[in-house]
Design a protein around this motif. Structure first.
Motif, PDB file in Angstrom:
ATOM      1  N   ARG A  23      -4.999  -9.304 -11.105  1.00 58.03           N
ATOM      2  CA  ARG A  23      -5.436  -7.954 -10.767  1.00 58.03           C
ATOM      3  C   ARG A  23      -6.590  -7.599 -11.684  1.00 58.03           C
ATOM      4  N   ASP A  24      -7.676  -7.140 -11.083  1.00 51.25           N
ATOM      5  CA  ASP A  24      -8.889  -6.810 -11.838  1.00 51.25           C
ATOM      6  C   ASP A  24      -9.382  -7.997 -12.656  1.00 51.25           C
ATOM      7  N   GLY A  25      -9.213  -9.189 -12.104  1.00 50.77           N
ATOM      8  CA  GLY A  25      -9.713 -10.382 -12.765  1.00 50.77           C
ATOM      9  C   GLY A  25      -8.847 -10.902 -13.889  1.00 50.77           C
ATOM     10  N   LYS A  26      -7.707 -10.250 -14.148  1.00 57.60           N
ATOM     11  CA  LYS A  26      -6.830 -10.677 -15.235  1.00 57.60           C
ATOM     12  C   LYS A  26      -5.496 -11.163 -14.670  1.00 57.60           C
ATOM     13  N   ALA A  27      -4.945 -12.205 -15.280  1.00 62.02           N
ATOM     14  CA  ALA A  27      -3.647 -12.718 -14.852  1.00 62.02           C
ATOM     15  C   ALA A  27      -2.574 -11.673 -15.135  1.00 62.02           C
ATOM     16  N   ARG A  28      -1.842 -11.277 -14.090  1.00 55.34           N
ATOM     17  CA  ARG A  28      -0.805 -10.268 -14.224  1.00 55.34           C
ATOM     18  C   ARG A  28       0.396 -10.638 -13.362  1.00 55.34           C
ATOM     19  N   PRO A  29       1.612 -10.372 -13.825  1.00 55.77           N
ATOM     20  CA  PRO A  29       2.789 -10.642 -12.995  1.00 55.77           C
ATOM     21  C   PRO A  29       2.921  -9.611 -11.880  1.00 55.77           C
ATOM     22  N   SER A  30       3.750  -9.920 -10.907  1.00 54.94           N
ATOM     23  CA  SER A  30       3.908  -9.044  -9.748  1.00 54.94           C
ATOM     24  C   SER A  30       4.673  -7.777 -10.096  1.00 54.94           C
ATOM     25  N   GLY A  31       4.365  -6.721  -9.346  1.00 53.87           N
ATOM     26  CA  GLY A  31       5.196  -5.529  -9.366  1.00 53.87           C
ATOM     27  C   GLY A  31       4.882  -4.475 -10.392  1.00 53.87           C
ATOM     28  N   GLY A  32       3.891  -4.664 -11.247  1.00 50.55           N
ATOM     29  CA  GLY A  32       3.602  -3.692 -12.281  1.00 50.55           C
ATOM     30  C   GLY A  32       2.596  -2.646 -11.823  1.00 50.55           C
ATOM     31  N   PHE A  33       1.921  -2.050 -12.780  1.00 53.02           N
ATOM     32  CA  PHE A  33       0.904  -1.023 -12.508  1.00 53.02           C
ATOM     33  C   PHE A  33      -0.196  -1.595 -11.627  1.00 53.02           C
ATOM     34  N   MET A  34      -0.564  -0.859 -10.588  1.00 52.61           N
ATOM     35  CA  MET A  34      -1.615  -1.204  -9.627  1.00 52.61           C
ATOM     36  C   MET A  34      -1.284  -2.425  -8.764  1.00 52.61           C
ATOM     37  N   GLU A  35       0.007  -2.661  -8.558  1.00 52.46           N
ATOM     38  CA  GLU A  35       0.404  -3.728  -7.633  1.00 52.46           C
ATOM     39  C   GLU A  35       0.003  -3.361  -6.210  1.00 52.46           C
ATOM     40  N   THR A  36      -0.462  -4.363  -5.446  1.00 52.43           N
ATOM     41  CA  THR A  36      -0.845  -4.111  -4.049  1.00 52.43           C
ATOM     42  C   THR A  36      -0.093  -4.994  -3.057  1.00 52.43           C
ATOM     43  N   ASP A  37       0.480  -6.094  -3.510  1.00 59.48           N
ATOM     44  CA  ASP A  37       1.119  -7.042  -2.585  1.00 59.48           C
ATOM     45  C   ASP A  37       2.203  -7.788  -3.342  1.00 59.48           C
ATOM     46  N   VAL A  38       3.332  -7.117  -3.545  1.00 59.36           N
ATOM     47  CA  VAL A  38       4.351  -7.656  -4.440  1.00 59.36           C
ATOM     48  C   VAL A  38       4.907  -8.990  -3.942  1.00 59.36           C
ATOM     49  N   HIS A  39       4.998  -9.189  -2.625  1.00 56.91           N
ATOM     50  CA  HIS A  39       5.446 -10.471  -2.073  1.00 56.91           C
ATOM     51  C   HIS A  39       4.349 -11.531  -2.087  1.00 56.91           C
ATOM     52  N   GLY A  40       3.100 -11.092  -2.188  1.00 56.40           N
ATOM     53  CA  GLY A  40       1.989 -12.026  -2.052  1.00 56.40           C
ATOM     54  C   GLY A  40       1.794 -12.484  -0.623  1.00 56.40           C
ATOM     55  N   SER A  41       2.358 -11.773   0.342  1.00 61.52           N
ATOM     56  CA  SER A  41       2.389 -12.268   1.716  1.00 61.52           C
ATOM     57  C   SER A  41       1.140 -11.952   2.527  1.00 61.52           C
ATOM     58  N   GLN A  42       0.155 -11.229   1.942  1.00 59.97           N
ATOM     59  CA  GLN A  42      -1.084 -10.940   2.661  1.00 59.97           C
ATOM     60  C   GLN A  42      -2.299 -11.592   2.020  1.00 59.97           C
ATOM     61  N   GLN A  43      -2.063 -12.499   1.092  1.00 65.94           N
ATOM     62  CA  GLN A  43      -3.186 -13.118   0.379  1.00 65.94           C
ATOM     63  C   GLN A  43      -3.816 -14.279   1.146  1.00 65.94           C
ATOM     64  N   TYR A  44      -3.239 -14.654   2.281  1.00 64.43           N
ATOM     65  CA  TYR A  44      -3.795 -15.735   3.084  1.00 64.43           C
ATOM     66  C   TYR A  44      -5.009 -15.299   3.899  1.00 64.43           C
ATOM     67  N   ALA A  45      -5.248 -13.992   3.996  1.00 65.82           N
ATOM     68  CA  ALA A  45      -6.234 -13.465   4.942  1.00 65.82           C
ATOM     69  C   ALA A  45      -7.603 -14.117   4.787  1.00 65.82           C
ATOM     70  N   GLY A  46      -7.969 -14.451   3.563  1.00 62.19           N
ATOM     71  CA  GLY A  46      -9.272 -15.063   3.347  1.00 62.19           C
ATOM     72  C   GLY A  46      -9.424 -16.418   4.006  1.00 62.19           C
ATOM     73  N   LEU A  47      -8.306 -17.099   4.250  1.00 65.17           N
ATOM     74  CA  LEU A  47      -8.366 -18.417   4.882  1.00 65.17           C
ATOM     75  C   LEU A  47      -8.556 -18.332   6.394  1.00 65.17           C
ATOM     76  N   LEU A  48      -8.154 -17.228   6.998  1.00 59.05           N
ATOM     77  CA  LEU A  48      -8.209 -17.118   8.454  1.00 59.05           C
ATOM     78  C   LEU A  48      -9.608 -17.360   8.996  1.00 59.05           C
TER      79      LEU A  48
END
Length: 687
Positions: free
Chosen positions: A643-668
């Motif tokens: 997040r914001d170019g820094k390695a961050r674990p899921s679910g914290g401040f400014m989380e947008t996709d806690v499952h990571g299930s929409q990150q494939y969109a760039g491959l489409l």
């Protein structure tokens, strides 16, 4: 079969699977998983029909379900909340207990409540007690085994000081004392040994409620328990092929019938004494295929071939998949379990914990003005400046940031689209974080006012910039904000991997403890106190009597591919997906249905580390894994969660996709290379 004859020593895991191979092995047990996550709800009739079909079969059968995950973020561990509401667990457990009573089959549940904490194991016991004591239910005696997985902070600090704790993966930072002190309850993912210890001491159990566990652990344990109960084969005598099969079956089954197509909820596995297993969905609308099952090895894992877990690694390099004659079931063999001892490594368990880092308040609203949308980035900088000015006298630390949905709200800086793109409208979510809820709300309120009334060059609409008030709220107080602080591997000494019995009120143990200072513990809890009369299995209705193996294969759903004039990756790949691989990684899967197209893409430069790095704004050396997997005709890449170019674990401040299930969109929309386009044209022409 004579005692100990389960051994398959010398079996070559690369030998092709066939019916003759499996006919030499007896059925060891059968496992039904009604749904991949307890509390999500399931169709009781599907499970009941399956149990009716099996009622004349002497093979031991169990209902096994997982209940835990880090997918939903760290809040459960930090605050003691559960994945689903208590009412959802009450509903699902009542169904399971009815099935257990009617068919005399045990229930095994792991990772109670989502996090598997001791408190949630006890809460599940409370739910079971309420169901068993209901006057409308005739349960008889119901014996529960509770297995606990909390680890004392002093134990973790002791191992940390001894150098026996390391990050689980390259993205996890080193553990420090502050992380341990700030953490809520710390849980350890138990292997199969604690389940086995409890089962061996109390083999007449009706239900097991397990704390945090490696997802396949209860499945492995039940298979190993039956191997010992029926064939007198102890755990230490099981071969790598047998344990590998048990573990691989558990890895697939813990998600229910997610390995079917179309994906469904309920699945059944038949496990053989050599580790081979068959898997079939219970839904008549779904089927398993070799590709759909092989593809599940990739799901939410860093890599598809080597899957680490407590006490060793599951090696799927030789795994093979065979469609059975019913056209719905798949037979799997060739998995190997490489023990830590064999690899000359210590036995490790994964520790998980989270901490509260403050309180959050949100503001939400829409912006439709194209003049403002065209300068939204600079406008939000001024909003932050105004908010900072209004809180200049505040000494506590606070933070404020925005999700701009319609532009890059989901993927942020890893958005691969055109950076100059401006949408017709945006949905803005402001997120304030502060040490107290009061301060977080004050920060959010100032930010909202600036969003509503802040000026900007070329402004025409002077009455307000922000379409707000969703849900009747201007500021939405979210309560505590949590963050993962422990996701680390802890090395154990020999004997620590098991579970010891908890003494009862009379000072006697439930069973004789084995090993030295086990990390986990278990106890017996009995409900009902009356004789358990097992009824005759109910007869199914006419619809239920049809064998699952007689159901015709459902029509294959359309894939919406464009193989005539393909230009993008989505034109040639029926599955393109992303998912968490733990809280610190995102994994990307691309699955192909055509062997020729898969081979063509594999030999091209379409999917490479350089491609993934370019799409996701990463450096190539940041990519954790990138390779093709022939068994599933698939490509896989795993990248750090940022997040914001820094390695961050899921679910914290400014989380947008806690499952990571929409990150494939760039491959489409990845453009196909010319050699791939030409190759596909040749393939279609040759057909």
């Amino acid at each position: 079969m004579s005692p100990g004859s389960l051994s398959t020593e010398g079996v070559d895991p690369s030998t092709p699977a066939n019916a003759d191979t499996v006919s030499k092995a007896e059925a060891l047990c059968q496992i039904i998983t009604p749904v991949g996550m307890l509390g999500y709800g399931f169709d009781e009739n599907l499970t009941r029909k399956a149990l009716v079909d099996l009622r004349q079969n002497p093979t031991p059968t169990a209902l096994i379900l997982d209940s835990g995950s880090t997918d939903g973020g760290p809040l459960k561990l930090a605050t003691g909340s559960m994945t689903a509401p208590r009412s959802a667990y009450e509903r699902d457990l009542a169904k399971l207990m009815a099935l257990s009573y009617d068919f005399n089959v045990p229930i095994i549940i792991s990772s109670a409540g989502g996090d598997g904490s001791d408190a949630h194991v006890d809460e599940f016991l409370s739910i079971i007690e309420g169901i068993a004591s209901d006057d409308n239910n005739k349960w008889g005696n119901f014996k529960a085994l509770a297995i606990y997985s909390n680890v004392a902070k002093s134990k973790v600090l002791e191992h940390l000081a001894a150098g026996k704790v390391e990050g689980c993966g390259p993205c996890v930072p080193p553990l420090n004392i502050t992380d341990v002190d700030d953490a809520g309850p710390i849980v350890a993912q138990m292997g199969h040994e604690p389940f086995l210890d409890a089962m061996a001491a109390q083999p007449d159990f009706n239900i097991i409620i397990g704390g945090r566990a490696y997802d396949p652990s209860p499945y492995i344990a039940y298979c190993a328990h039956q191997a010992h109960q029926v064939f007198y084969t102890p755990l230490k005598s099981l071969t790598p092929q047998q344990l590998g099969g048990f573990a691989f079956m558990g890895k697939i089954m813990e998600c229910g019938a997610l390995c079917s197509t179309p994906k469904s909820s309920s699945a059944m596995a038949t496990i053989y004494t050599d580790g081979t297993f068959d898997i079939v969905p219970l839904s008549p609308e779904s089927i398993c295929t070799p590709t759909s099952v092989a593809a599940h090895t990739m799901y939410e894992k860093t890599r598809p071939d080597i899957l680490p877990g407590p006490g060793g690694k599951l090696d799927l390099s030789y795994s093979q998949y065979e469609q059975l004659p019913d056209n719905r079931s798949v037979r799997v063999r060739g998995a190997l379990f490489r023990s830590a001892q064999e690899l000359n490594l210590p036995y490790t368990v994964k520790l998980e914990a989270a901490k509260t880092v403050g309180y959050r308040t949100l503001i939400m609203g829409g912006i439709r003005d194209p003049i403002l949308i065209g300068q939204i980035d600079s406008f939000l900088v001024r909003v932050k400046e105004f908010t900072k000015q209004q809180h200049s006298g505040v000494t506590e630390s606070w933070d404020l940031d925005f999700h701009v949905y319609g532009a890059n709200g989901v993927m942020g800086v890893q958005e691969p689209g055109d950076s100059s793109y401006k949408p017709r409208e945006i949905f803005l979510v402001g997120e304030a974080l502060a040490p107290t809820q009061k301060l977080a709300t004050s920060v959010a309120s100032s930010a909202r006012i600036a969003c509503v009334h802040g000026p900007y060059p070329g402004q025409r609409g002077t009455s307000g910039n922000f379409a707000m008030g969703q849900g009747g709220k201007l500021e939405i107080e979210m309560g505590p904000c949590a963050e993962f602080c422990i996701y680390h591997l802890m090395s154990l000494e020999l004997g620590e991997e098991g579970a010891s019995p908890i003494l009862d009120s009379h000072g006697s143990a439930n069973a004789a403890a084995k090993g030295a200072a086990p990390l986990f513990s278990w106890r017996v809890v009995e409900f009902g106190g009356q004789e358990r009369n097992i009824p005759v299995s109910p007869q199914p209705d006419a619809a239920a009597t049809s064998s699952r193996h007689g159901i015709k294969r459902p029509p294959t759903p359309p894939t919406y591919l464009n193989l005539s004039t393909p230009t993008k990756l989505r034109d040639i790949a029926p599955v393109i997906r992303s998912k968490n691989s733990g809280p610190y990684e995102i994994t990307l899967d691309v699955l192909f249905s055509d062997e020729s197209i898969y081979s063509l893409v594999k030999l091209s430069n379409l999917l490479t580390p350089a491609t993934i790095a370019r799409l996701y704004n990463l450096k190539e050396d940041e990519i954790i894994y990138c390779s093709f997997y022939d068994q599933a005709k698939a490509f896989k890449a795993t990248i750090p969660r940022k997040r914001d170019g820094k390695a961050r674990p899921s679910g914290g401040f400014m989380e947008t996709d806690v499952h990571g299930s929409q990150q494939y969109a760039g491959l489409l929309d990845l453009e196909l290379t010319e050699d791939v386009k030409i190759g596909i044209a040749r393939i279609k022409y040759s057909e």
